[in-house]
Write a protein that holds these residues in place. Structure first.
Motif, short mmCIF file in Angstrom:
data_model
loop_
_atom_site.label_atom_id
_atom_site.label_comp_id
_atom_site.label_asym_id
_atom_site.label_seq_id
_atom_site.Cartn_x
_atom_site.Cartn_y
_atom_site.Cartn_z
N TYR A 267 0.82 -1.21 0.00
CA TYR A 267 0.00 0.00 0.00
C TYR A 267 0.86 1.26 0.00
CZ TYR A 267 -4.33 -2.57 0.45
OH TYR A 267 -5.39 -3.40 0.20
N VAL A 268 2.01 1.21 0.65
CA VAL A 268 2.94 2.34 0.58
C VAL A 268 3.49 2.48 -0.83
CG1 VAL A 268 5.11 3.28 1.45
CG2 VAL A 268 3.53 2.15 3.03
N LEU A 269 3.86 1.36 -1.45
CA LEU A 269 4.39 1.39 -2.81
C LEU A 269 3.37 1.92 -3.80
CD1 LEU A 269 6.86 0.67 -4.53
CD2 LEU A 269 5.90 -1.62 -4.82
N ARG A 270 2.11 1.56 -3.62
CA ARG A 270 1.05 2.05 -4.52
C ARG A 270 0.93 3.57 -4.45
NH1 ARG A 270 -2.02 -3.04 -2.53
NH2 ARG A 270 -1.73 -4.45 -4.31
N ALA A 271 1.23 4.12 -3.30
CA ALA A 271 1.16 5.57 -3.14
C ALA A 271 2.38 6.27 -3.73
CB ALA A 271 1.02 5.93 -1.66
N THR A 272 3.56 5.67 -3.57
CA THR A 272 4.80 6.34 -3.94
C THR A 272 5.30 5.97 -5.31
OG1 THR A 272 6.08 4.60 -2.84
CG2 THR A 272 5.49 6.54 -1.52
N CYS A 273 4.97 4.77 -5.79
CA CYS A 273 5.48 4.30 -7.08
C CYS A 273 4.46 3.36 -7.71
CB CYS A 273 6.82 3.58 -6.88
SG CYS A 273 7.75 3.30 -8.39
N PRO A 274 3.33 3.89 -8.16
CA PRO A 274 2.23 3.03 -8.61
C PRO A 274 2.57 2.16 -9.82
CG PRO A 274 1.78 5.34 -9.09
CD PRO A 274 2.97 5.31 -8.19
N ASP A 275 3.50 2.63 -10.68
CA ASP A 275 3.82 1.83 -11.85
C ASP A 275 4.61 0.57 -11.50
OD1 ASP A 275 6.02 3.31 -11.09
OD2 ASP A 275 6.70 3.73 -13.12
#
Length: 224
Positions: free
Chosen positions: A204-212
Motif C-alpha cells: 500500500y505504501v508502494l502504490r502511493a509512492t510508485c504506482p507503476d
C-alpha cells in the motif's frame, strides 16, 4: 476507562500507539502521532484537541516535557485529563489530573510510555512497559504484546470493547492504522486484523509512492 501505550523504534524510526477501552471507538479520539517526531495519548475524560496540539508542538521541535507543560498551561480542565507524551528521542512525560477515574497509573519506560484509568490494578501498566521492553522485532508487534500483557494483568476493571493500533514510518501518513470500534474481544480482533494486514502493508505504501511498480490487488477485474 482506557489503557494505552506509545512506543519508538530506534532501528526504523517508527512511532506507534496501541490502545483499548470499554468506551466505543477509542482509537478515533485518543492516539495522535507526528511521523518522525513523537506521539501523544489523551484519555480519561478525553479532549482530542490536546492530541492535535501536542503533535504540532512535537513537529515544532519541543521535547516531551515542554510539550506537556504547554498543553497543561493552555488546558481549561487539566484535572480531568490523562496525558502521555513521547518525543523524537524516546523521552516521555506524563500527567494524571486529580479527577482521573478510578485506579490509574502512568509509567515511563525505555522508548515507551504507558498509562491507564479505571484499571483493575496499577500493575497493569507495569506489565505493559515490561512487555514492550522485553520484545524485539516489529514495533507493532511490541505494542500488541504490551496490550496483551496489560489485559492479562487485569486490564480495565470491566470488559473492554474497542481497540486501535497506529504506526508511522517514513511516509507522512500512518502505514498502520487499524481499529476495532466495538467487539466483545477487541484486542484479539485487532491482532487478527494486523496479521492479515501485515503482508500487504508495504504494497500500500508502494502504490502511493510508485504506482507503476506496485503489485496487483489480486481481485476480479485487476488483470495486471
Amino acid at each position: 476507562m482506557t489503557f494505552s501505550i506509545a512506543g519508538f523504534c530506534r532501528e526504523t524510526g517508527q512511532f506507534g500507539t496501541a490502545i483499548s477501552s470499554s468506551s466505543i471507538c477509542v482509537a478515533s479520539r485518543c492516539p495522535f502521532i507526528a511521523p518522525g517526531k513523537g506521539a501523544v495519548l489523551t484519555q480519561n475524560v478525553t479532549n482530542p484537541a490536546l492530541g492535535q496540539r501536542g503533535v504540532q508542538l512535537l513537529v515544532e521541535g519541543l521535547d516531551a516535557e515542554a510539550v506537556l507543560a504547554r498543553l497543561l498551561e493552555h488546558e481549561t480542565y487539566p484535572q480531568w485529563r490523562q496525558l502521555q507524551v513521547l518525543d523524537a528521542k524516546g523521552a516521555s512525560a506524563v500527567h494524571s489530573g486529580a479527577e482521573t477515574l478510578g485506579i490509574h497509573a502512568t509509567r515511563q519506560g525505555r522508548d515507551c510510555v504507558a498509562g491507564g484509568n479505571m484499571l483493575a490494578d496499577e500493575g497493569v501498566i507495569d506489565a505493559m512497559v515490561a512487555a514492550f521492553e522485553a520484545h524485539d522485532g516489529e514495533l507493532a508487534e511490541r505494542l500488541l504484546a504490551a496490550m496483551d500483557a496489560g489485559l492479562a494483568a487485569g486490564g480495565e476493571m470491566g470488559p473492554v470493547f474497542s481497540a486501535g493500533l497506529k504506526v508511522t514510518d517514513r511516509a507522512s501518513w500512518p502505514v498502520v492504522d487499524l481499529r476495532v470500534d466495538w467487539h466483545a474481544a477487541p484486542l484479539a480482533e485487532l491482532r487478527m486484523i494486523w496479521e492479515h494486514y501485515l503482508p500487504q502493508r508495504d504494497d500500500y505504501v508502494l502504490r502511493a509512492t510508485c504506482p507503476d511498480a506496485s503489485p496487483s490487488y489480486g481481485v476480479p477485474g485487476d488483470e495486471r
